[in-house]
Design a protein around this motif. Structure first.
Motif, PDB file in Angstrom:
ATOM      1  N   LEU A 253      38.038  33.246  36.408  1.00  0.00           N
ATOM      2  CA  LEU A 253      39.384  33.749  36.130  1.00  0.00           C
ATOM      3  C   LEU A 253      39.545  35.181  36.620  1.00  0.00           C
ATOM      4  CD1 LEU A 253      42.158  33.407  34.664  1.00  0.00           C
ATOM      5  CD2 LEU A 253      41.024  34.274  32.614  1.00  0.00           C
ATOM      6  N   ILE A 254      40.612  35.418  37.378  1.00  0.00           N
ATOM      7  CA  ILE A 254      40.977  36.760  37.848  1.00  0.00           C
ATOM      8  C   ILE A 254      42.337  37.093  37.254  1.00  0.00           C
ATOM      9  CG2 ILE A 254      41.330  38.252  39.839  1.00  0.00           C
ATOM     10  CD1 ILE A 254      39.733  36.257  41.499  1.00  0.00           C
ATOM     11  N   GLN A 255      42.468  38.316  36.674  1.00  0.00           N
ATOM     12  CA  GLN A 255      43.721  38.721  36.046  1.00  0.00           C
ATOM     13  C   GLN A 255      44.068  40.153  36.441  1.00  0.00           C
ATOM     14  OE1 GLN A 255      44.205  36.829  31.868  1.00  0.00           O
ATOM     15  NE2 GLN A 255      42.089  37.501  31.931  1.00  0.00           N
ATOM     16  N   GLY A 256      45.357  40.442  36.474  1.00  0.00           N
ATOM     17  CA  GLY A 256      45.818  41.780  36.800  1.00  0.00           C
ATOM     18  C   GLY A 256      47.142  42.079  36.126  1.00  0.00           C
ATOM     19  N   SER A 257      47.485  43.356  36.058  1.00  0.00           N
ATOM     20  CA  SER A 257      48.747  43.791  35.461  1.00  0.00           C
ATOM     21  C   SER A 257      49.172  45.090  36.137  1.00  0.00           C
ATOM     22  CB  SER A 257      48.595  44.007  33.948  1.00  0.00           C
ATOM     23  OG  SER A 257      47.772  45.125  33.689  1.00  0.00           O
ATOM     24  N   PRO A 258      50.450  45.491  35.996  1.00  0.00           N
ATOM     25  CA  PRO A 258      50.895  46.744  36.606  1.00  0.00           C
ATOM     26  C   PRO A 258      50.151  47.973  36.084  1.00  0.00           C
ATOM     27  CG  PRO A 258      52.779  45.399  35.956  1.00  0.00           C
ATOM     28  CD  PRO A 258      51.560  44.759  35.357  1.00  0.00           C
ATOM     29  N   GLU A 259      49.683  47.925  34.840  1.00  0.00           N
ATOM     30  CA  GLU A 259      49.022  49.083  34.239  1.00  0.00           C
ATOM     31  C   GLU A 259      47.530  49.144  34.551  1.00  0.00           C
ATOM     32  OE1 GLU A 259      52.643  47.915  32.189  1.00  0.00           O
ATOM     33  OE2 GLU A 259      50.740  46.834  32.413  1.00  0.00           O
ATOM     34  N   LEU A 260      46.885  47.972  34.741  1.00  0.00           N
ATOM     35  CA  LEU A 260      45.435  47.921  34.855  1.00  0.00           C
ATOM     36  C   LEU A 260      45.007  47.275  36.167  1.00  0.00           C
ATOM     37  CD1 LEU A 260      44.595  46.655  31.245  1.00  0.00           C
ATOM     38  CD2 LEU A 260      44.654  49.021  32.054  1.00  0.00           C
ATOM     39  N   ASP A 261      43.796  47.616  36.598  1.00  0.00           N
ATOM     40  CA  ASP A 261      43.218  46.960  37.762  1.00  0.00           C
ATOM     41  C   ASP A 261      42.840  45.525  37.406  1.00  0.00           C
ATOM     42  OD1 ASP A 261      43.439  49.316  39.219  1.00  0.00           O
ATOM     43  OD2 ASP A 261      41.436  50.011  38.629  1.00  0.00           O
ATOM     44  N   SER A 262      42.660  44.702  38.431  1.00  0.00           N
ATOM     45  CA  SER A 262      42.312  43.306  38.193  1.00  0.00           C
ATOM     46  C   SER A 262      40.894  43.201  37.641  1.00  0.00           C
ATOM     47  CB  SER A 262      42.428  42.504  39.492  1.00  0.00           C
ATOM     48  OG  SER A 262      41.569  43.034  40.486  1.00  0.00           O
ATOM     49  N   THR A 263      40.663  42.174  36.824  1.00  0.00           N
ATOM     50  CA  THR A 263      39.353  41.915  36.230  1.00  0.00           C
ATOM     51  C   THR A 263      38.925  40.488  36.549  1.00  0.00           C
ATOM     52  OG1 THR A 263      40.298  41.166  34.125  1.00  0.00           O
ATOM     53  CG2 THR A 263      39.801  43.519  34.351  1.00  0.00           C
ATOM     54  N   VAL A 264      37.636  40.257  36.521  1.00  0.00           N
ATOM     55  CA  VAL A 264      37.074  38.933  36.786  1.00  0.00           C
ATOM     56  C   VAL A 264      36.303  38.487  35.559  1.00  0.00           C
ATOM     57  CG1 VAL A 264      35.561  37.555  38.258  1.00  0.00           C
ATOM     58  CG2 VAL A 264      36.903  39.423  39.254  1.00  0.00           C
ATOM     59  N   GLY A 265      36.546  37.271  35.117  1.00  0.00           N
ATOM     60  CA  GLY A 265      35.849  36.720  33.966  1.00  0.00           C
ATOM     61  C   GLY A 265      35.529  35.252  34.180  1.00  0.00           C
ATOM     62  N   THR A 266      34.805  34.681  33.258  1.00  0.00           N
ATOM     63  CA  THR A 266      34.476  33.264  33.293  1.00  0.00           C
ATOM     64  C   THR A 266      34.974  32.610  32.008  1.00  0.00           C
ATOM     65  OG1 THR A 266      32.293  33.670  32.319  1.00  0.00           O
ATOM     66  CG2 THR A 266      32.449  33.630  34.734  1.00  0.00           C
ATOM     67  N   GLY A 267      35.030  31.297  31.997  1.00  0.00           N
ATOM     68  CA  GLY A 267      35.510  30.632  30.803  1.00  0.00           C
ATOM     69  C   GLY A 267      35.326  29.133  30.865  1.00  0.00           C
ATOM     70  N   LEU A 268      35.783  28.469  29.808  1.00  0.00           N
ATOM     71  CA  LEU A 268      35.710  27.018  29.703  1.00  0.00           C
ATOM     72  C   LEU A 268      36.950  26.528  28.973  1.00  0.00           C
ATOM     73  CD1 LEU A 268      34.033  24.412  30.108  1.00  0.00           C
ATOM     74  CD2 LEU A 268      33.088  24.816  27.824  1.00  0.00           C
ATOM     75  N   LEU A 269      37.713  25.676  29.652  1.00  0.00           N
ATOM     76  CA  LEU A 269      38.903  25.069  29.060  1.00  0.00           C
ATOM     77  C   LEU A 269      38.566  23.622  28.721  1.00  0.00           C
ATOM     78  CD1 LEU A 269      42.565  25.468  30.252  1.00  0.00           C
ATOM     79  CD2 LEU A 269      41.676  23.206  29.695  1.00  0.00           C
ATOM     80  N   ALA A 270      38.827  23.211  27.486  1.00  0.00           N
ATOM     81  CA  ALA A 270      38.617  21.825  27.063  1.00  0.00           C
ATOM     82  C   ALA A 270      39.978  21.195  26.807  1.00  0.00           C
ATOM     83  CB  ALA A 270      37.757  21.771  25.805  1.00  0.00           C
ATOM     84  N   ASN A 271      40.206  20.030  27.396  1.00  0.00           N
ATOM     85  CA  ASN A 271      41.530  19.415  27.367  1.00  0.00           C
ATOM     86  C   ASN A 271      41.424  17.970  26.891  1.00  0.00           C
ATOM     87  OD1 ASN A 271      44.222  18.991  27.764  1.00  0.00           O
ATOM     88  ND2 ASN A 271      44.232  19.425  29.943  1.00  0.00           N
ATOM     89  N   PHE A 272      42.131  17.639  25.800  1.00  0.00           N
ATOM     90  CA  PHE A 272      42.202  16.262  25.300  1.00  0.00           C
ATOM     91  C   PHE A 272      43.646  15.798  25.418  1.00  0.00           C
ATOM     92  CE2 PHE A 272      43.126  13.276  21.852  1.00  0.00           C
ATOM     93  CZ  PHE A 272      42.201  12.275  22.139  1.00  0.00           C
ATOM     94  N   GLY A 273      43.852  14.594  25.971  1.00  0.00           N
ATOM     95  CA  GLY A 273      45.232  14.165  26.144  1.00  0.00           C
ATOM     96  C   GLY A 273      45.387  12.698  26.396  1.00  0.00           C
ATOM     97  N   ILE A 274      46.612  12.334  26.803  1.00  0.00           N
ATOM     98  CA  ILE A 274      46.992  10.953  27.087  1.00  0.00           C
ATOM     99  C   ILE A 274      47.521  10.874  28.516  1.00  0.00           C
ATOM    100  CG2 ILE A 274      49.318  11.254  26.153  1.00  0.00           C
ATOM    101  CD1 ILE A 274      49.081   8.332  25.125  1.00  0.00           C
ATOM    102  N   ARG A 275      47.212   9.758  29.162  1.00  0.00           N
ATOM    103  CA  ARG A 275      47.585   9.577  30.561  1.00  0.00           C
ATOM    104  C   ARG A 275      48.183   8.185  30.725  1.00  0.00           C
ATOM    105  NH1 ARG A 275      44.013   7.686  34.766  1.00  0.00           N
ATOM    106  NH2 ARG A 275      44.745   8.284  36.853  1.00  0.00           N
ATOM    107  N   MET A 276      49.281   8.092  31.489  1.00  0.00           N
ATOM    108  CA  MET A 276      49.906   6.800  31.762  1.00  0.00           C
ATOM    109  C   MET A 276      49.875   6.546  33.256  1.00  0.00           C
ATOM    110  SD  MET A 276      53.793   5.423  31.023  1.00  0.00           S
ATOM    111  CE  MET A 276      53.469   4.957  29.332  1.00  0.00           C
ATOM    112  N   THR A 277      49.347   5.407  33.650  1.00  0.00           N
ATOM    113  CA  THR A 277      49.377   4.994  35.053  1.00  0.00           C
ATOM    114  C   THR A 277      50.592   4.111  35.308  1.00  0.00           C
ATOM    115  OG1 THR A 277      47.919   3.139  34.503  1.00  0.00           O
ATOM    116  CG2 THR A 277      46.889   5.147  35.335  1.00  0.00           C
ATOM    117  N   LEU A 278      51.166   4.258  36.465  1.00  0.00           N
ATOM    118  CA  LEU A 278      52.420   3.557  36.796  1.00  0.00           C
ATOM    119  C   LEU A 278      52.171   2.494  37.873  1.00  0.00           C
ATOM    120  CD1 LEU A 278      54.743   6.681  36.937  1.00  0.00           C
ATOM    121  CD2 LEU A 278      54.296   5.180  34.994  1.00  0.00           C
TER     122      LEU A 278
END
Length: 278
Positions: A253-278
């Motif tokens: 993950l890379i993030q930036g804002s007008p006030e601060l310099d960009s930063t680099v981080g790592t992470g883990l997103l876990a996603n549970f959901g429903i899916r429909m095939t057509l």
């Protein structure tokens, strides 16, 4: 109102893609988004908050763990741009993501201890030294809401239970940015050999609060989707179209804002959901 632009872009991209391809699936999911990112530096605090450097020159930064957990929400459509008569090929997913709130914090603390008194135990006669404590602490937090586009390509094994993996990218603006400042002044007495707690026994504490509006920033994440998919039925004409899935997204993950310099981080997103095939 700021959420309308990325939503419009998602719809426009989806409409353009649907003109050339038939939609294969529609997905919706949610789950935690855990991020490890750098803590605010003292120089960055001055960029966010109008503090006089001399007034906090004797304040020290208090280190703390910057792991953050927030919740995300994802909606997407799936296309099969490389399908042929004999195989479906990888699925191209186009969607919208609310990646939760991003927050970075800093604590600046000053404490002065001076000898105050000597207490004598009535039962043992042992002497205990007591200090007078005076100090102040700044608690500073800057946070913003992340929304954006989500694009990925996934390859899967076809079956009632199936595994899939791929590559993806997501990103967009960081909106509703705010910086919160709390100043706490305190005084009291504490044991001379005790911990450097800023809340001494019998002390007095006074706090002031301030909220500052920050500018719109940006974020960009590359990730590897790895998931498992379960089809609810083999034969029923409706239920066989519905799938439950669980997906992990290790990300950079890379993030930036007008006030601060960009930063680099790592992470883990876990996603549970429903899916429909057509």
């Amino acid at each position: 109102m700021k959420i309308h632009l990325p939503a419009f872009l998602v719809c426009a991209s989806a409409f353009t893609a649907m003109q050339a391809q038939t939609v294969h699936s529609i997905s919706m999911g949610f789950g935690p988004n855990i991020i490890n990112q750098p803590a605010l530096l003292k120089s960055e605090v001055f960029q966010l908050v109008p503090l006089d450097p001399e007034s906090v020159a004797d304040h020290k930064m208090v280190p703390w763990d910057q792991q953050q957990e927030t919740f995300s929400f994802v909606m997407s459509i799936g296309l099969l741009p490389f399908s042929k008569e004999d195989h479906l090929g990888p699925e191209l997913r186009l969607g919208f993501i609310h990646a939760g709130w991003n927050e970075r914090q800093a604590t600046l603390q000053k404490m002065q201890r001076t000898p105050y008194d000597t207490l004598v135990s009535a039962s043992t006669g042992q002497e205990y030294l007591v200090d007078s404590v005076h100090g102040s602490t700044y608690f500073i937090s800057t946070k913003a809401e992340r929304i954006g586009l989500d694009v990925s390509m996934v390859w899967s094994y076809i079956g009632r239970w199936s595994l899939y993996a791929g590559v993806g990218v997501m990103g967009g603006p960081s909106v509703n940015a705010r910086t919160y400042v709390q100043l706490e002044n305190y005084e009291g007495i504490t044991a001379a050999q005790g911990p450097s707690s800023y809340y001494p026994q019998g002390g007095d504490r006074q706090s002031t609060y301030e909220t500052l509006k920050s500018g719109t920033g940006w974020w960009l994440s590359t990730y590897v989707p790895i998931g498992i998919d379960f089809r609810l039925s083999k034969e029923h004409p409706f239920w066989k179209q519905l799938h439950l899935y669980y997906e992990l997204r290790p990300q950079l993950l890379i993030q930036g804002s007008p006030e601060l310099d960009s930063t680099v981080g790592t992470g883990l997103l876990a996603n549970f959901g429903i899916r429909m095939t057509l």
